[in-house]
Design a protein around this motif. Structure first.
Motif, PDB file in Angstrom:
ATOM      1  N   TYR A   1      18.295  32.739 -27.284  1.00 42.35           N
ATOM      2  CA  TYR A   1      17.523  33.980 -27.216  1.00 42.35           C
ATOM      3  C   TYR A   1      16.997  34.428 -28.586  1.00 42.35           C
ATOM      4  N   ILE A   2      17.351  33.716 -29.643  1.00 43.20           N
ATOM      5  CA  ILE A   2      16.889  34.092 -30.981  1.00 43.20           C
ATOM      6  C   ILE A   2      15.363  34.093 -30.996  1.00 43.20           C
ATOM      7  N   GLY A   3      14.790  35.209 -31.475  1.00 45.90           N
ATOM      8  CA  GLY A   3      13.326  35.342 -31.524  1.00 45.90           C
ATOM      9  C   GLY A   3      12.748  36.119 -30.369  1.00 45.90           C
ATOM     10  N   MET A   4      13.554  36.352 -29.314  1.00 44.09           N
ATOM     11  CA  MET A   4      13.079  37.133 -28.169  1.00 44.09           C
ATOM     12  C   MET A   4      13.328  38.612 -28.408  1.00 44.09           C
ATOM     13  N   PRO A   5      12.488  39.505 -27.862  1.00 46.09           N
ATOM     14  CA  PRO A   5      12.719  40.948 -28.000  1.00 46.09           C
ATOM     15  C   PRO A   5      14.050  41.345 -27.368  1.00 46.09           C
ATOM     16  N   LEU A   6      14.743  42.271 -27.997  1.00 43.45           N
ATOM     17  CA  LEU A   6      16.064  42.692 -27.523  1.00 43.45           C
ATOM     18  C   LEU A   6      16.016  43.233 -26.100  1.00 43.45           C
ATOM     19  N   SER A   7      14.904  43.857 -25.751  1.00 43.53           N
ATOM     20  CA  SER A   7      14.776  44.440 -24.406  1.00 43.53           C
ATOM     21  C   SER A   7      14.610  43.380 -23.324  1.00 43.53           C
ATOM     22  N   GLU A   8      14.303  42.145 -23.723  1.00 45.68           N
ATOM     23  CA  GLU A   8      14.055  41.086 -22.758  1.00 45.68           C
ATOM     24  C   GLU A   8      15.230  40.101 -22.661  1.00 45.68           C
ATOM     25  N   ILE A   9      16.307  40.387 -23.372  1.00 43.29           N
ATOM     26  CA  ILE A   9      17.477  39.504 -23.412  1.00 43.29           C
ATOM     27  C   ILE A   9      18.565  40.063 -22.499  1.00 43.29           C
ATOM     28  N   PRO A  10      19.292  39.220 -21.758  1.00 40.68           N
ATOM     29  CA  PRO A  10      20.354  39.721 -20.875  1.00 40.68           C
ATOM     30  C   PRO A  10      21.471  40.432 -21.643  1.00 40.68           C
ATOM     31  N   CYS A  11      22.107  41.366 -20.975  1.00 43.11           N
ATOM     32  CA  CYS A  11      23.249  42.095 -21.546  1.00 43.11           C
ATOM     33  C   CYS A  11      24.398  41.124 -21.812  1.00 43.11           C
ATOM     34  N   PRO A  12      25.033  41.197 -22.988  1.00 42.95           N
ATOM     35  CA  PRO A  12      26.122  40.266 -23.321  1.00 42.95           C
ATOM     36  C   PRO A  12      27.315  40.354 -22.374  1.00 42.95           C
ATOM     37  N   GLU A  13      27.505  41.521 -21.730  1.00 38.33           N
ATOM     38  CA  GLU A  13      28.661  41.688 -20.843  1.00 38.33           C
ATOM     39  C   GLU A  13      28.262  41.903 -19.387  1.00 38.33           C
ATOM     40  N   GLY A  14      26.964  41.834 -19.126  1.00 36.09           N
ATOM     41  CA  GLY A  14      26.498  41.960 -17.748  1.00 36.09           C
ATOM     42  C   GLY A  14      26.599  43.347 -17.159  1.00 36.09           C
ATOM     43  N   CYS A  15      26.747  44.370 -18.012  1.00 39.26           N
ATOM     44  CA  CYS A  15      26.939  45.730 -17.509  1.00 39.26           C
ATOM     45  C   CYS A  15      25.687  46.594 -17.624  1.00 39.26           C
ATOM     46  N   CYS A  16      24.696  46.131 -18.378  1.00 37.84           N
ATOM     47  CA  CYS A  16      23.475  46.915 -18.583  1.00 37.84           C
ATOM     48  C   CYS A  16      22.255  46.057 -18.249  1.00 37.84           C
ATOM     49  N   GLU A  17      21.108  46.696 -18.175  1.00 38.98           N
ATOM     50  CA  GLU A  17      19.904  45.970 -17.763  1.00 38.98           C
ATOM     51  C   GLU A  17      19.373  45.044 -18.843  1.00 38.98           C
ATOM     52  N   SER A  18      19.803  45.233 -20.094  1.00 43.16           N
ATOM     53  CA  SER A  18      19.328  44.357 -21.173  1.00 43.16           C
ATOM     54  C   SER A  18      20.283  44.401 -22.358  1.00 43.16           C
ATOM     55  N   TYR A  19      20.079  43.494 -23.273  1.00 42.34           N
ATOM     56  CA  TYR A  19      20.839  43.461 -24.535  1.00 42.34           C
ATOM     57  C   TYR A  19      20.661  44.784 -25.268  1.00 42.34           C
ATOM     58  N   ALA A  20      19.421  45.255 -25.371  1.00 44.31           N
ATOM     59  CA  ALA A  20      19.141  46.494 -26.105  1.00 44.31           C
ATOM     60  C   ALA A  20      19.897  47.672 -25.510  1.00 44.31           C
TER      61      ALA A  20
END
Length: 533
Positions: free
Chosen positions: A83-102
């Motif tokens: 996911y390096i280089g992708m916008p934070l809002s477009e990356i999956p949540c690291p713990e699966g609890c939110c809609e995105s990484y951001a």
């Protein structure tokens, strides 16, 4: 005058506008720590200062959710390398609890702001770009790329390439923005042709979130979009040739906008042992705002960050939170005393500053001086009164302990009780995690330690234990008994204290002894001092 009022006055005197917008922001690439909170709290204090001047003001927060993931941080699994280089809002949540990484890192911080008494309007950069707020600014940047390049090159050791464009397109194939390069701009059709290192190439209209301005252009564009007049910034942005210097010129020459006032804040360092280390989300050296809410009142964090000018460096010691709360409690006492004094006589500037500081840091000011039980003492009480079965603090026992420690509880109201419960819970969390866990040794260990004491200490423990049976079991009485009984035996009180701590805690030190003993069960205390039988 508090520094926030001074800055606000300066802004109003220098600028005339319909609305004074104060901005703050953060890139949610990791846990948002109290060092990041300094920016938002500084902005909030300036906003409150503007409101006190009677002007129309607004506080906004812009989350840089469209910034790319720059590396696999220590707290991320290795598979996030893709996911390096992708916008934070477009990356999956690291713990699966939110809609995105951001959102995973942003949401806990935003939730904490309400507790901190901060009311603001939040904007997410990804949504701003996708909604077209930046479209006009993108066109202006592309049409003025030579001028922007000239501005940036003045502060660079190596000039930007001649074919550089002030835009990062998000690849339609791999979803990354860090690996794309604009190779042509068609001003007539307002399209850009780009190529990506993944091999994809296309011509697109760079609007509605298809592309993002690089930081040094994005920031001044944002100022002009939201009409920002003040925004605190870290010293890295404020350094000579930093993003504020270039932003100031880009704002003026490209976007025809006057840059906001320059308000610089210093870093907060986290004390780890004898060292103070700068907090950094990327390195994992953090104390998150959400974690603060587990161990201390939000107004105390405001106190830590707002009592001194933003340019003052702060070393934050987790073990010293109790001292910080003591200082806050003292300010609170001064506030109510000075408010009473102000009804009878004119206050001096120092006294007025104390009142103003308390008002700025306390979101919900109580009607009267609340019940104050020192934070460290609360951490002791909470551990003693904690019921292991119910997993709750027994408030009946707490109130009994406070009475035995000579607290007047006659005027305690619902507000006092709720604040006390909160402080008890928070201070217990602090003691178990960062402070000192209360561990009373068993009777067998106490007997072993007793045999190692000198004869005078043994005699004092025996004497003190006998006298304990017939005295009022309160802190003041016990304190006096400790000193008087030691004096009668010509024993240094320090040795009496050390002997007591040893047979109860197994070490030479502990909480204030009279208060501590009065907080324990009387039968237990009497039994513990009768080790010679």
């Amino acid at each position: 005058m508090h520094w926030a009022d001074g800055i606000s006055e300066k802004i109003v005197n220098k600028r005339e506008t319909e609305k004074y917008v104060v901005s703050s922001g953060i890139t949610p690439s990791g846990h948002i720590h109290i060092g990041n909170a300094r920016e938002t709290l500084t902005a909030d204090a300036i906003y409150k200062g503007l409101v006190s001047k009677g002007v129309n003001a607004e506080l906004i927060f812009v989350a840089d959710t469209y910034d790319p993931l720059r590396k696999v941080y220590p707290f991320l699994p290795e598979e996030y390398e893709k996911y390096i280089g992708m916008p934070l809002s477009e990356i999956p949540c690291p713990e699966g609890c939110c809609e995105s990484y951001a959102e995973h890192f942003l949401k806990p911080f935003l939730d904490s702001l309400e507790d901190l008494g901060i009311n603001l309007t939040t904007y997410r950069a990804d949504k701003c770009y996708k909604d077209g707020l930046y479209d006009e600014k993108i066109i202006l940047a592309l049409e003025n790329r030579d001028k922007i390049k000239e501005i940036l090159d003045k502060y660079r050791k190596e000039p930007l390439p001649e074919n550089w464009y002030p835009l990062n397109v998000i690849c339609e194939e791999c979803g990354k923005q860090s690996s794309t390069k604009v190779i042509e701009y068609d001003s007539e059709n307002q399209t850009v042709t780009y190529e990506c290192s993944c091999g994809f190439k296309n011509t697109v209209k760079p609007f509605k979130g298809r592309a993002k301005l690089p930081w040094r252009v994005d920031w001044p564009a944002r100022w002009s979009i939201f009409n920002v007049v003040a925004e605190p910034m870290g010293k890295d942005h404020a350094a000579s040739g930093g993003s504020y210097d270039t932003g100031l010129k880009i704002a003026r020459e490209i976007y025809n906008y006057r840059a906001p006032e320059k308000i610089v804040y210093e870093w907060i360092q986290l004390k780890i042992g004898d060292k103070a280390v700068p907090m950094s989300s990327s390195s994992g050296v953090v104390f998150a705002v959400k974690d603060w809410m587990k161990v201390c009142h939000p107004e105390v964090l405001r106190f830590l960050l707002l009592r001194s000018k933003p340019t003052k460096h702060i070393d934050f010691d987790l073990k010293a939170i109790s001292n910080l709360v003591d200082d806050y409690d003292e300010l609170e006492r001064n506030y109510f005393a000075l408010k009473d004094k102000a009804e009878k006589e004119e206050l001096n500037e120092n006294e007025k500053d104390k009142i103003r500081l308390y008002e700025l840091i306390t979101p919900n000011i109580p009607e009267k001086l609340p019940l104050q039980v020192p934070y460290r003492f609360c951490s002791i009480i909470a551990q003693i009164a904690y019921d292991m079965e119910s997993k709750e603090i027994n408030m009946e026992r707490v109130m009994d302990i406070l009475r035995r420690n000579n607290y007047d509880l006659e005027s305690v109201d619902e507000y006092d009780l709720e604040r006390l419960k909160t402080r008890l819970s928070m201070s217990r969390n602090w003691a178990l995690t960062y402070g000192e866990k209360l561990e009373i040794i068993d009777i067998n260990k106490a007997k072993e330690i007793y045999e190692e004491l000198n004869e005078k200490q043994k005699e004092w423990i025996k004497t003190f234990g006998e006298k304990l049976k017939d005295v009022e079991f309160d802190a003041i009485t016990l304190h006096e008994l400790i000193y008087n009984s030691a004096k009668d035996l010509e024993l240094n009180p320090k040795e009496a204290f050390q002997a007591s701590y040893k047979i109860i805690l197994g070490k030479k030190y502990g909480p204030k002894l009279g208060s501590f003993l009065a907080s324990l069960n009387k039968d237990f205390v009497v039994d513990r001092y009768c080790l010679s039988r």
